[in-house]
Design an enzyme around this catalytic site. Sequence first.
Site, PDB file in Angstrom:
ATOM      1  N   CYS A  47       0.854  -1.170   0.000  1.00  0.00           N
ATOM      2  CA  CYS A  47       0.000   0.000   0.000  1.00  0.00           C
ATOM      3  C   CYS A  47       0.897   1.228   0.000  1.00  0.00           C
ATOM      4  O   CYS A  47       2.069   1.153   0.355  1.00  0.00           O
ATOM      5  CB  CYS A  47      -0.892   0.038   1.240  1.00  0.00           C
ATOM      6  SG  CYS A  47      -2.143  -1.252   1.250  1.00  0.00           S
ATOM      7  N   GLY A  74      -0.093   0.154  -5.015  1.00  0.00           N
ATOM      8  CA  GLY A  74      -1.443  -0.340  -4.828  1.00  0.00           C
ATOM      9  C   GLY A  74      -2.337   0.097  -5.957  1.00  0.00           C
ATOM     10  O   GLY A  74      -2.413   1.286  -6.257  1.00  0.00           O
ATOM     11  N   ASN A 153      -0.154   1.329   5.817  1.00  0.00           N
ATOM     12  CA  ASN A 153       0.613   0.360   5.018  1.00  0.00           C
ATOM     13  C   ASN A 153       1.261  -0.603   6.001  1.00  0.00           C
ATOM     14  O   ASN A 153       2.024  -0.185   6.864  1.00  0.00           O
ATOM     15  CB  ASN A 153       1.680   1.103   4.200  1.00  0.00           C
ATOM     16  CG  ASN A 153       2.639   0.167   3.473  1.00  0.00           C
ATOM     17  OD1 ASN A 153       3.764   0.552   3.178  1.00  0.00           O
ATOM     18  ND2 ASN A 153       2.223  -1.042   3.172  1.00  0.00           N
ATOM     19  N   GLY A 154       0.955  -1.882   5.859  1.00  0.00           N
ATOM     20  CA  GLY A 154       1.541  -2.880   6.744  1.00  0.00           C
ATOM     21  C   GLY A 154       0.539  -3.942   7.117  1.00  0.00           C
ATOM     22  O   GLY A 154      -0.492  -4.097   6.447  1.00  0.00           O
ATOM     23  N   TYR A 339      12.588  -4.654  -4.966  1.00  0.00           N
ATOM     24  CA  TYR A 339      11.405  -4.915  -5.770  1.00  0.00           C
ATOM     25  C   TYR A 339      10.302  -3.870  -5.640  1.00  0.00           C
ATOM     26  O   TYR A 339       9.807  -3.356  -6.625  1.00  0.00           O
ATOM     27  CB  TYR A 339      10.873  -6.290  -5.362  1.00  0.00           C
ATOM     28  CG  TYR A 339       9.613  -6.768  -6.020  1.00  0.00           C
ATOM     29  CD1 TYR A 339       9.644  -7.622  -7.108  1.00  0.00           C
ATOM     30  CD2 TYR A 339       8.364  -6.378  -5.538  1.00  0.00           C
ATOM     31  CE1 TYR A 339       8.476  -8.079  -7.706  1.00  0.00           C
ATOM     32  CE2 TYR A 339       7.190  -6.825  -6.130  1.00  0.00           C
ATOM     33  CZ  TYR A 339       7.245  -7.673  -7.210  1.00  0.00           C
ATOM     34  OH  TYR A 339       6.107  -8.114  -7.799  1.00  0.00           O
ATOM     35  N   ASP A 443      14.115  -9.457 -11.211  1.00  0.00           N
ATOM     36  CA  ASP A 443      14.368  -9.107  -9.808  1.00  0.00           C
ATOM     37  C   ASP A 443      13.854 -10.122  -8.809  1.00  0.00           C
ATOM     38  O   ASP A 443      14.207 -10.034  -7.627  1.00  0.00           O
ATOM     39  CB  ASP A 443      13.805  -7.710  -9.482  1.00  0.00           C
ATOM     40  CG  ASP A 443      12.300  -7.630  -9.641  1.00  0.00           C
ATOM     41  OD1 ASP A 443      11.660  -8.642  -9.993  1.00  0.00           O
ATOM     42  OD2 ASP A 443      11.754  -6.534  -9.410  1.00  0.00           O
ATOM     43  N   CYS A 536      11.459 -13.608   4.207  1.00  0.00           N
ATOM     44  CA  CYS A 536      10.938 -14.396   3.078  1.00  0.00           C
ATOM     45  C   CYS A 536      12.058 -15.164   2.380  1.00  0.00           C
ATOM     46  O   CYS A 536      11.798 -16.135   1.677  1.00  0.00           O
ATOM     47  CB  CYS A 536      10.162 -13.523   2.108  1.00  0.00           C
ATOM     48  SG  CYS A 536      11.008 -12.027   1.626  1.00  0.00           S
TER      49      CYS A 536
END
Length: 568
Positions: A47, A74, A153-154, A339, A443, A536
């Site tokens: 976001c 977003g 955002n989160g 990214y 990427d 990740c």
Amino acid sequence: MAVRPTPVRRAVRPSGQGHPEGVLPLQQSRLDAGSSLSERDGPRDECGVFGICAPGHEGSRLSYFALYALQHRGQESAGIAAADLGGQIVTRRELGLVSQVFGEHDLRTLAGDLAIGHVRYSTTGSNAWENSQPVQRSEGTHGSRRELALAHNGNLINAVQLHNELLERGVTFSSTSDSEIIAALIATHPAERIEDAIAEVLPRLRGAFSIVAMTKDRVLAFRDPHGLRPLALGVLDSHNGGRPGVGHASGSDDTAETVAGNAGELSARKRAEPGAGEGVGSGVHYCVASESCAFDIIGARHLRDVEPGELVTLGPDGLHSRIVLPDARRAFCVFEYIYFARPDSRMNGQALQVARGRMGEILWREAPVEADLVIAVPDSGNAAARGLARASGIPQDDGFVKNRYVARTFIQPGQELRKHGLRLKFNPLPEVIAGRRLVVVDDSIVRGNTTRQIVQMLRDAGAREVHMRISAPPIKHPCHYGIDMSTREEMIAHGRTTEEVAAELGCDSLHYLSLAGVYEAVGAGAGGRQSHCDACFSGEYPLDGTGEANGKYALEEPAGIPLPLVQA
Ligand code: SF4
């Protein structure tokens, strides 16, 4: 076939009057998820947020253009809340792109000195209107009413507990968004000053949050103590075309209220911030944004990043800063550099275009190969491909032409066209590719579907060899801090060696940039892992309780319990 709801224009709804039955079960939400023509086979659910206090300026128009610059974060919904100083907050939010949601008439309706904005991208949660932002809530009785708009955002990892607690207190919701939980906690807090309410609520939030909020007389911005998601502070100087000169610096220590930690650092910084403490008519106005590229488009200047745990208030009397959460383990999302963020944004002092170029150089150092030509997967691999070509001395050319107008479409290609799949987005150039040994740079790879098709298209166009070089490490673990990365099982690198992934993709060789290479490229060096999140890639989640969040989430779907799990 996935059918997406057609955006429908709606009037602004009063918030805080939602009904529990308005909360969508997750299964229903997922009916909306996915599109075979989604823009990328990559992580999603970002976001973008923006906020500005600029008496004498059109806050909503500045927000509109700032959101335009943040559109990459977003694309499912956009919203702006605005108010004249001391007036009523008016919010307009809708499904669609910024350019689809707002027209001239909307911006006139949203006139005011203060504004916040939001763009949202969520494919696992519902993209219903109810989950668009800013969230607006109005709580309390007439004498002590708190009206608040908030954009986030989160992702909170303790959203379920907080939601249950609020329900028990009789608080109602009109969305499935964890952002509304935060808005409800602040709006219902008894503290007289909004800053004190936020300072009390923040320690209760666990997870990732970069938030802008507004009342009728100020804009507030705050960031989780780990600094997971970005948030930048900018300054707009109407006397100097948005480029304030040194002569405007007139801050004083008393503009920095510091209750814990970093007091000296912030006070020192405040002295250098132009116009700190200046009020209406000073010509110096502050703004906050997810990325600094939003400042460039409105003629503002990037001052610095909002600190993890810091609350900044942008009001008619200037900028106030307060550290409301003590120092915690820093965990800035390393994937922002690779990214998510726009290449013309700056984060933690890094120009991302430059950092991504360095990733390409290091990729070459880590895995050189005999080849004739470097090509990028456009546009995601452009910067790293240039870096790799520079380091290797191998010529670079365009191997694909990208159709820039195919993004998320409501029309699916059907069985006959489906076999051409990715050609709707990328068309290979046989004249460039045929007979060549190619180094192909991108990427990231999540599920591998796109990369597999790219390799096949290049082979069909006559490529002699295809060597994939990826400027990120293998993605093997889901993100619980606001990014949708598919499930572990869907990730092509999960449970496979690099050689096995290469075989799955059908390429001649594959190399992923090492984590050490990423940290070197972003200037964080050997100690970078202590101040960033790379979960990740590594599976090492920096926040306590992340595993517990997994368990909570795992309970939702079988039970069909309506829970607030939409990420911002
Ligand atoms: Fe970023 Fe990955 Fe950490 Fe999520 S898990 S915050 S995407 S580095």
